[in-house]
Structures are given as structure tokens and as C-alpha cells.
Motif scaffolding. Structure first.
Motif, mmCIF file in Angstrom:
data_model
loop_
_atom_site.group_PDB
_atom_site.id
_atom_site.type_symbol
_atom_site.label_atom_id
_atom_site.label_comp_id
_atom_site.label_asym_id
_atom_site.label_seq_id
_atom_site.Cartn_x
_atom_site.Cartn_y
_atom_site.Cartn_z
ATOM 1 N N ASP A 144 -26.381 -27.183 -7.249
ATOM 2 C CA ASP A 144 -25.382 -28.147 -7.700
ATOM 3 C C ASP A 144 -25.870 -28.999 -8.863
ATOM 4 O O ASP A 144 -25.147 -29.879 -9.322
ATOM 5 C CB ASP A 144 -24.968 -29.059 -6.542
ATOM 6 C CG ASP A 144 -24.182 -28.315 -5.479
ATOM 7 O OD1 ASP A 144 -23.577 -27.276 -5.807
ATOM 8 O OD2 ASP A 144 -24.179 -28.763 -4.314
ATOM 9 N N LYS A 145 -27.084 -28.761 -9.321
ATOM 10 C CA LYS A 145 -27.630 -29.533 -10.436
ATOM 11 C C LYS A 145 -27.328 -28.842 -11.766
ATOM 12 O O LYS A 145 -26.793 -27.740 -11.804
ATOM 13 C CB LYS A 145 -29.140 -29.715 -10.256
ATOM 14 C CG LYS A 145 -29.501 -30.599 -9.079
ATOM 15 C CD LYS A 145 -30.989 -30.847 -9.048
ATOM 16 C CE LYS A 145 -31.324 -31.931 -8.040
ATOM 17 N NZ LYS A 145 -32.708 -32.373 -8.193
ATOM 18 N N TYR A 146 -27.716 -29.501 -12.851
ATOM 19 C CA TYR A 146 -27.492 -28.961 -14.186
ATOM 20 C C TYR A 146 -28.420 -27.792 -14.500
ATOM 21 O O TYR A 146 -29.576 -27.777 -14.098
ATOM 22 C CB TYR A 146 -27.752 -30.027 -15.260
ATOM 23 C CG TYR A 146 -26.639 -31.013 -15.452
ATOM 24 C CD1 TYR A 146 -25.462 -30.641 -16.104
ATOM 25 C CD2 TYR A 146 -26.774 -32.324 -15.020
ATOM 26 C CE1 TYR A 146 -24.447 -31.560 -16.295
ATOM 27 C CE2 TYR A 146 -25.766 -33.250 -15.216
ATOM 28 C CZ TYR A 146 -24.603 -32.862 -15.854
ATOM 29 O OH TYR A 146 -23.596 -33.777 -16.052
ATOM 30 N N GLY A 178 -23.917 -25.461 -10.650
ATOM 31 C CA GLY A 178 -24.158 -26.522 -11.605
ATOM 32 C C GLY A 178 -23.551 -26.257 -12.964
ATOM 33 O O GLY A 178 -23.287 -25.127 -13.350
#
Length: 180
Positions: free
Chosen positions: A111-113, A2
Motif C-alpha cells: 500500500d506504499k509508494y 501503491g
């Protein structure tokens, strides 16, 4: 992995906290904001500064006190500090240096922030070249003093590219990419 994102609400004169780190000014400006609501769902982990972690909470004296985004988010938090408490804090990992904090938060975020909370940690991320984006909610208030969004006296310019601009009833949202 991310992206590392600094998200923050600031006053029109560029302060994210009032004198002494006071965040009480923010309470009346927290309102419906669909862009923020969507962003919160895209956050996989928090990288938090010690001062922010132990600081003033805009949700103080409410049932939302001490909860990230007033309880709107739940997940792993990594607090950068050299003074971890003796008693464990559920859901919080204390890290002693920026590199290991960013690495652990990125791994946890998938895959996130990785959302950075705290002006000092955000500045350190800029200096280290690991900050990818900045999301700023500009609230219609002038504080006159306090903690600036970005304070780096004598530092070089950090070039930003606007990638989004939205409006909410109580704020204007600006989404920026750090240009390398």
C-alpha cells in the motif's frame, strides 16, 4: 496497490542533474526537509533507471554513498535495464521491461509508494499511463545545463494538479497529481 510517484530535486531552471549526469550540485541543498522525511517513510519500493543506478551519487565519498536517500531508506529496488550485472547486488532486482518492473515494484510496495528514480524511467511511466504523482523539491540554484526534470520533445502536454505545497529551509516542495 501503491501509487507510482516520481520524486526528485531540481534546480530553478528545471534540471535534476548537471552536465554528464553530475549530481554533486545537490549535496549542499540536501538539508532538513520534514516533507521529504515523511515521504521516505511512505515509500515501499524503488523503480530505478539504469543510468541513475550506475550514475553519480550526491553522497559520493561519504559513508552514505550508494544508499537510497543517503541511507534514509531501505527496501526492495527494481532497476530497469537490459544489461544486468553478472554479480548479484543485495536488495536489487534487475528487470528488462517497464511493465514487469512496475508490476514487481507495486507488489513489493504493497500500500506504499513505488518511488521512481530517473528522468527517463519517469518519462516512460508517463507515456505508459502508470505515473500517479510527482513530488518535486525545487532548490535555489540555476545549473544552466544537464538532465531536465521532464524531457519529451514533441510529446503532448501532461496535465498536473497541485495537491500540496510546503517549504523547507533549503527547498520549496511541490506535490502534483497526474490528471488523466
Amino acid at each position: 496497490m501503491g501509487k507510482v510517484l516520481y520524486s526528485v530535486t531540481m534546480s530553478l531552471d528545471g534540471f535534476i542533474a548537471g552536465p554528464g549526469g553530475d549530481m554533486s550540485w545537490l549535496t549542499e541543498h540536501i538539508g532538513p526537509n520534514p516533507t521529504v522525511d515523511a515521504l521516505i517513510g511512505d515509500i515501499g519500493a524503488l523503480l530505478v533507471g539504469n543510468r541513475t543506478f550506475r550514475g553519480d551519487d550526491p553522497h559520493r565519498d561519504t559513508d552514505r554513498e550508494g544508499k537510497p536517500f543517503g541511507g534514509g531508506w531501505d527496501g526492495p529496488q527494481f532497476v530497469l535495464t537490459h544489461h544486468a550485472p553478472h554479480t548479484p547486488v543485495p536488495g536489487v532486482t534487475f528487470v528488462g521491461d517497464l511493465d514487469s518492473g512496475v508490476a514487481a515494484a507495486r507488489a513489493a510496495a504493497g500500500d506504499k509508494y513505488v518511488n521512481v528514480l530517473g528522468a527517463s524511467i519517469a518519462r516512460q511511466c508517463v507515456e505508459a499511463g502508470v505515473l500517479d504523482e510527482i513530488f518535486v523539491c525545487v532548490a535555489p540554484v540555476l545549473l544552466g545545463d544537464g538532465v531536465r526534470l521532464f524531457d519529451h520533445p514533441g510529446g503532448t502536454n501532461v496535465k498536473l494538479e497541485r495537491i500540496g505545497l510546503t517549504h523547507a529551509p533549503l527547498a520549496t516542495n511541490i506535490w502534483l497529481r497526474v490528471v488523466r
